[in-house]
Design an enzyme around this catalytic site. Sequence first.
Site, PDB file in Angstrom:
ATOM      1  N   TYR A   1     -23.236  12.973 -22.497  1.00  0.00           N
ATOM      2  CA  TYR A   1     -22.945  12.490 -24.064  1.00  0.00           C
ATOM      3  C   TYR A   1     -23.200  10.848 -23.867  1.00  0.00           C
ATOM      4  CZ  TYR A   1     -18.711  10.914 -26.400  1.00  0.00           C
ATOM      5  OH  TYR A   1     -18.108  10.236 -26.647  1.00  0.00           O
TER       6      TYR A   1
ATOM      7  N   LYS B   1     -24.949   8.675 -26.671  1.00  0.00           N
ATOM      8  CA  LYS B   1     -24.508   7.360 -27.083  1.00  0.00           C
ATOM      9  C   LYS B   1     -24.874   5.788 -27.166  1.00  0.00           C
ATOM     10  CE  LYS B   1     -20.920   9.532 -29.104  1.00  0.00           C
ATOM     11  NZ  LYS B   1     -20.510   9.838 -30.074  1.00  0.00           N
TER      12      LYS B   1
HETATM   13  N1  LIG Z   1     -11.815  10.643 -28.489  1.00  0.00           N
HETATM   14  C1  LIG Z   1     -12.425  10.313 -27.789  1.00  0.00           C
HETATM   15  O1  LIG Z   1     -11.789   9.521 -26.515  1.00  0.00           O
HETATM   16  C2  LIG Z   1     -13.137   9.500 -27.932  1.00  0.00           C
HETATM   17  C3  LIG Z   1     -13.959   8.316 -27.684  1.00  0.00           C
HETATM   18  C4  LIG Z   1     -15.278   7.120 -28.134  1.00  0.00           C
HETATM   19  C5  LIG Z   1     -15.713   8.229 -28.545  1.00  0.00           C
HETATM   20  N2  LIG Z   1     -15.712   8.520 -29.545  1.00  0.00           N
HETATM   21  C6  LIG Z   1     -16.602   9.719 -30.715  1.00  0.00           C
HETATM   22  O2  LIG Z   1     -15.374   9.272 -31.658  1.00  0.00           O
HETATM   23  C7  LIG Z   1     -15.839  11.093 -32.878  1.00  0.00           C
HETATM   24  C8  LIG Z   1     -14.944  12.333 -32.936  1.00  0.00           C
HETATM   25  O3  LIG Z   1     -14.673  12.240 -31.866  1.00  0.00           O
HETATM   26  P1  LIG Z   1     -13.071  13.478 -31.672  1.00  0.00           P
HETATM   27  O4  LIG Z   1     -12.917  12.544 -30.332  1.00  0.00           O
HETATM   28  O5  LIG Z   1     -12.415  12.982 -33.262  1.00  0.00           O
HETATM   29  O6  LIG Z   1     -14.011  14.248 -31.994  1.00  0.00           O
HETATM   30  P2  LIG Z   1     -13.342  16.233 -32.062  1.00  0.00           P
HETATM   31  O7  LIG Z   1     -13.495  16.982 -31.347  1.00  0.00           O
HETATM   32  O8  LIG Z   1     -11.829  15.982 -32.163  1.00  0.00           O
HETATM   33  O9  LIG Z   1     -14.068  16.198 -33.819  1.00  0.00           O
HETATM   34  C9  LIG Z   1     -15.446  16.593 -34.171  1.00  0.00           C
HETATM   35  C10 LIG Z   1     -15.858  17.093 -35.462  1.00  0.00           C
HETATM   36  O10 LIG Z   1     -17.591  17.043 -35.507  1.00  0.00           O
HETATM   37  C11 LIG Z   1     -17.653  18.470 -35.638  1.00  0.00           C
HETATM   38  N3  LIG Z   1     -18.804  18.533 -34.943  1.00  0.00           N
HETATM   39  C12 LIG Z   1     -19.100  19.112 -33.693  1.00  0.00           C
HETATM   40  N4  LIG Z   1     -20.304  19.717 -33.435  1.00  0.00           N
HETATM   41  C13 LIG Z   1     -21.210  18.835 -35.104  1.00  0.00           C
HETATM   42  C14 LIG Z   1     -22.229  19.575 -35.667  1.00  0.00           C
HETATM   43  N5  LIG Z   1     -23.110  19.968 -34.489  1.00  0.00           N
HETATM   44  N6  LIG Z   1     -22.256  19.984 -37.047  1.00  0.00           N
HETATM   45  C15 LIG Z   1     -21.292  19.692 -37.913  1.00  0.00           C
HETATM   46  N7  LIG Z   1     -20.277  19.013 -36.796  1.00  0.00           N
HETATM   47  C16 LIG Z   1     -19.614  18.799 -35.689  1.00  0.00           C
HETATM   48  C17 LIG Z   1     -16.363  18.969 -34.878  1.00  0.00           C
HETATM   49  O11 LIG Z   1     -16.080  20.136 -35.682  1.00  0.00           O
HETATM   50  C18 LIG Z   1     -14.897  17.942 -35.194  1.00  0.00           C
HETATM   51  O12 LIG Z   1     -14.261  18.440 -36.426  1.00  0.00           O
HETATM   52  C19 LIG Z   1     -17.130  11.199 -31.407  1.00  0.00           C
HETATM   53  O13 LIG Z   1     -18.567  10.942 -32.321  1.00  0.00           O
HETATM   54  C20 LIG Z   1     -17.117  11.068 -30.467  1.00  0.00           C
HETATM   55  O14 LIG Z   1     -18.379  11.089 -29.085  1.00  0.00           O
HETATM   56  C21 LIG Z   1     -13.606   9.501 -29.229  1.00  0.00           C
END
Ligand SMILES: NC(=O)c1ccc[n+]([C@@H]2O[C@H](COP(=O)([O-])OP(=O)(O)OC[C@H]3O[C@@H](n4cnc5c(N)ncnc54)[C@H](O)[C@@H]3O)[C@@H](O)[C@H]2O)c1
Length: 264
Positions: A153, A157
Amino acid sequence: MRHEKTVAIVTGAGHGIGKAIAAQLAREGAAVGVVDIDAAGGKATVELLIDGGAKAHFVGADITDFAAVEAAFADIAAKLGAVTLLVNNAAFSDAGSLETISLDGWHREVNINLNGTYHCIRAIVPAMRAAGGGSIVNIASVNALRYFGNPSYSAAKAGIISLTQSVATEYGAAGIRCNAVCPGSVRTDNVTWTIRQQKDPDVFKKLARWYPVGRVAEPSDVAAAVAFLGAPEAAYISGAVLNVDGGLTAGMNVMIDDFILEAR
Ligand SMILES: NC(=O)c1ccc[n+]([C@@H]2O[C@H](COP(=O)([O-])OP(=O)(O)OC[C@H]3O[C@@H](n4cnc5c(N)ncnc54)[C@H](O)[C@@H]3O)[C@@H](O)[C@H]2O)c1
């Protein structure tokens, strides 16, 4: 109403941060297309936006499938109008370390997180070019900048930051801006945090001490940054990497507590 002329696509807006981004853009006047592999989550977000008075449309697609992404984006443009803002938010990770990751796991995470983001950019650029420009915001992570676990991941990123710079440089003259946001720990129920919370229900509370601002992020903290970068007021910002990490990567807070013995 900074976004009253915005037609946005937010990938992965069925849950967590993407849902908060979609809601914030809609509150500021945008029409929002939601693309998610999870139809129930994506439809629920769109119902929420429409109940709030916004225009919104859901299309189910897996971002690893380029043809599906192209079809989804065309459907959204037909329903809501030419897309002016793409937010690449969809992502996945469940692999904790180099020691435990499988070969398939590595490939899956690079494919969803990096190739999926590239597919969405590739699908939107021709339309943005034809319209004279647009804005792309990629959700990266502090994992792109330092090692915090989840190696595949993290590599994906980091690739997203490079891709952000490529798009900003190559398509700037076409009026397309491209920026990245790097969140720290954000309180969502994604797969990684669900696994970690099952091991330790207090994980977010424990993590707070690593953050100079004294807490982990809420999805709305990331949404605020995305809404700014996508808005007309950010017209001269392109190729930027904006940390939304409460100061995590600015210094080594917990280490400092260990060697500075006087009260801070
Ligand atoms: N939560 C954290 O701590 C955090 C920290 C840094 C970055 N991020 C980034 O923020 C973003 C959102 O994270 P989150 O925590 O809300 O995640 P989440 O898992 O709650 O939401 C991700 C969404 O993406 C969808 N998804 C996954 N694979 C897919 C695919 N192949 N095609 C289409 N849709 C797809 C899922 O169904 C889900 O609705 C991501 O890019 C994540 O890497 C999150």
